[in-house]
Design a protein around this motif. Structure first.
Motif, PDB file in Angstrom:
ATOM      1  N   LEU A  20       0.752  -1.531  -0.015  1.00 19.84           N
ATOM      2  CA  LEU A  20      -0.500  -0.056  -0.186  1.00 19.84           C
ATOM      3  C   LEU A  20       1.172   1.904   0.288  1.00 19.84           C
ATOM      4  CD1 LEU A  20      -3.029  -1.289   2.928  1.00 19.84           C
ATOM      5  CD2 LEU A  20      -2.578  -1.418   0.214  1.00 19.84           C
ATOM      6  N   SER A  21       0.415   2.316  -0.386  1.00 20.31           N
ATOM      7  CA  SER A  21       0.873   3.963  -0.846  1.00 20.31           C
ATOM      8  C   SER A  21       0.236   5.162  -0.098  1.00 20.31           C
ATOM      9  CB  SER A  21       1.485   3.801  -1.848  1.00 20.31           C
ATOM     10  OG  SER A  21       2.425   2.958  -2.512  1.00 20.31           O
ATOM     11  N   CYS A  22       0.666   5.914   0.373  1.00 16.98           N
ATOM     12  CA  CYS A  22       0.078   7.099   0.816  1.00 16.98           C
ATOM     13  C   CYS A  22       0.592   7.890   0.231  1.00 16.98           C
ATOM     14  CB  CYS A  22       0.063   6.740   2.472  1.00 16.98           C
ATOM     15  SG  CYS A  22      -0.940   8.387   3.006  1.00 16.98           S
ATOM     16  N   THR A  68       5.291  -4.370   6.765  1.00 19.54           N
ATOM     17  CA  THR A  68       6.381  -3.583   7.207  1.00 19.54           C
ATOM     18  C   THR A  68       6.064  -1.785   6.711  1.00 19.54           C
ATOM     19  OG1 THR A  68       8.185  -5.240   6.868  1.00 19.54           O
ATOM     20  CG2 THR A  68       8.723  -2.622   6.623  1.00 19.54           C
ATOM     21  N   ILE A  69       5.873  -1.107   7.914  1.00 22.08           N
ATOM     22  CA  ILE A  69       6.229   0.526   7.728  1.00 22.08           C
ATOM     23  C   ILE A  69       7.584   0.981   6.691  1.00 22.08           C
ATOM     24  CG2 ILE A  69       5.989   1.059  10.116  1.00 22.08           C
ATOM     25  CD1 ILE A  69       3.986   2.602   9.536  1.00 22.08           C
ATOM     26  N   SER A  70       6.890   1.786   5.943  1.00 21.76           N
ATOM     27  CA  SER A  70       8.173   2.667   5.945  1.00 21.76           C
ATOM     28  C   SER A  70       8.210   4.573   4.568  1.00 21.76           C
ATOM     29  CB  SER A  70       9.097   2.070   4.511  1.00 21.76           C
ATOM     30  OG  SER A  70       8.501   1.900   3.678  1.00 21.76           O
ATOM     31  N   ARG A  71       8.844   4.896   4.916  1.00 30.57           N
ATOM     32  CA  ARG A  71       8.806   6.389   4.659  1.00 30.57           C
ATOM     33  C   ARG A  71       9.444   7.228   4.151  1.00 30.57           C
ATOM     34  NH1 ARG A  71       6.632  11.115   9.315  1.00 30.57           N
ATOM     35  NH2 ARG A  71       6.535  12.820   7.440  1.00 30.57           N
ATOM     36  N   ASP A  72       9.739   7.288   2.428  1.00 29.93           N
ATOM     37  CA  ASP A  72      10.478   8.044   1.574  1.00 29.93           C
ATOM     38  C   ASP A  72      10.125   9.608   1.697  1.00 29.93           C
ATOM     39  OD1 ASP A  72      11.272   8.700  -0.559  1.00 29.93           O
ATOM     40  OD2 ASP A  72      11.176   7.283  -1.636  1.00 29.93           O
ATOM     41  N   ASN A  73      11.172  10.475   2.420  1.00 30.08           N
ATOM     42  CA  ASN A  73      10.516  11.711   1.786  1.00 30.08           C
ATOM     43  C   ASN A  73      11.160  12.493   1.003  1.00 30.08           C
ATOM     44  OD1 ASN A  73       9.373  11.551   4.880  1.00 30.08           O
ATOM     45  ND2 ASN A  73      11.548  11.446   5.676  1.00 30.08           N
ATOM     46  N   ALA A  74      11.351  11.787   0.482  1.00 28.99           N
ATOM     47  CA  ALA A  74      11.831  12.912  -0.939  1.00 28.99           C
ATOM     48  C   ALA A  74      10.500  12.562  -1.962  1.00 28.99           C
ATOM     49  CB  ALA A  74      12.950  11.960  -1.804  1.00 28.99           C
ATOM     50  N   GLN A  81       3.954  -2.171   2.887  1.00 34.00           N
ATOM     51  CA  GLN A  81       4.693  -3.579   2.456  1.00 34.00           C
ATOM     52  C   GLN A  81       4.366  -4.331   3.355  1.00 34.00           C
ATOM     53  OE1 GLN A  81       6.127  -3.896  -0.063  1.00 34.00           O
ATOM     54  NE2 GLN A  81       5.420  -6.657   0.043  1.00 34.00           N
ATOM     55  N   MET A  82       3.343  -5.732   3.045  1.00 35.15           N
ATOM     56  CA  MET A  82       1.846  -6.914   3.982  1.00 35.15           C
ATOM     57  C   MET A  82       2.600  -8.192   2.898  1.00 35.15           C
ATOM     58  SD  MET A  82      -1.414  -4.804   3.759  1.00 35.15           S
ATOM     59  CE  MET A  82      -2.128  -4.868   2.216  1.00 35.15           C
TER      60      MET A  82
END
Length: 117
Positions: A20-22, A68-74, A81-82
């Protein structure tokens, strides 16, 4: 003002994976923490995972080791990720943001995840 838009939901068989993306837009520099919640039919909305501005993460016991949760600030985007999905993961998944450290200030519209057995 921050706007959140989720994507990436769908139908998957048990044992499969989805990401999933937000995507965040607006005054994103003020975001203190971001979250993934989910709500299954007939159940209350529950916290799935959280990521704080410094990068620390937290997970619900039911998804530890699988999500897994992650964040791409750029890219101003948060991910979930599930892996090893189970039918009980079926729900509408929402992303949310805490802008000032005082609670959730905005929500996305949600994306449906359905896991078939």
């Amino acid at each position: 003002q921050v706007q959140l838009v989720e994507s990436g939901g769908g139908l998957v068989q048990a044992g499969g994976s989805l990401r999933l993306s937000c995507a965040a837009s607006g005054n994103i520099f003020s975001i203190n923490a971001m979250y993934w919640y989910r709500q299954a039919p007939g159940k209350q909305r529950e916290l799935v995972a959280a990521i704080i501005s410094g990068g620390s993460t937290n997970y619900a016991d039911s998804v530890k080791g699988r999500f897994t949760i992650s964040r791409d600030n750029a890219k101003n985007t948060m991910y979930l990720q599930m892996n090893s999905l189970k039918p009980e993961d079926t729900a509408v998944y929402y992303c949310a943001a805490d802008l000032y450290g005082s609670g959730i200030d905005c929500w996305g519209q949600g994306t449906q995840v359905t896991v078939s057995s």
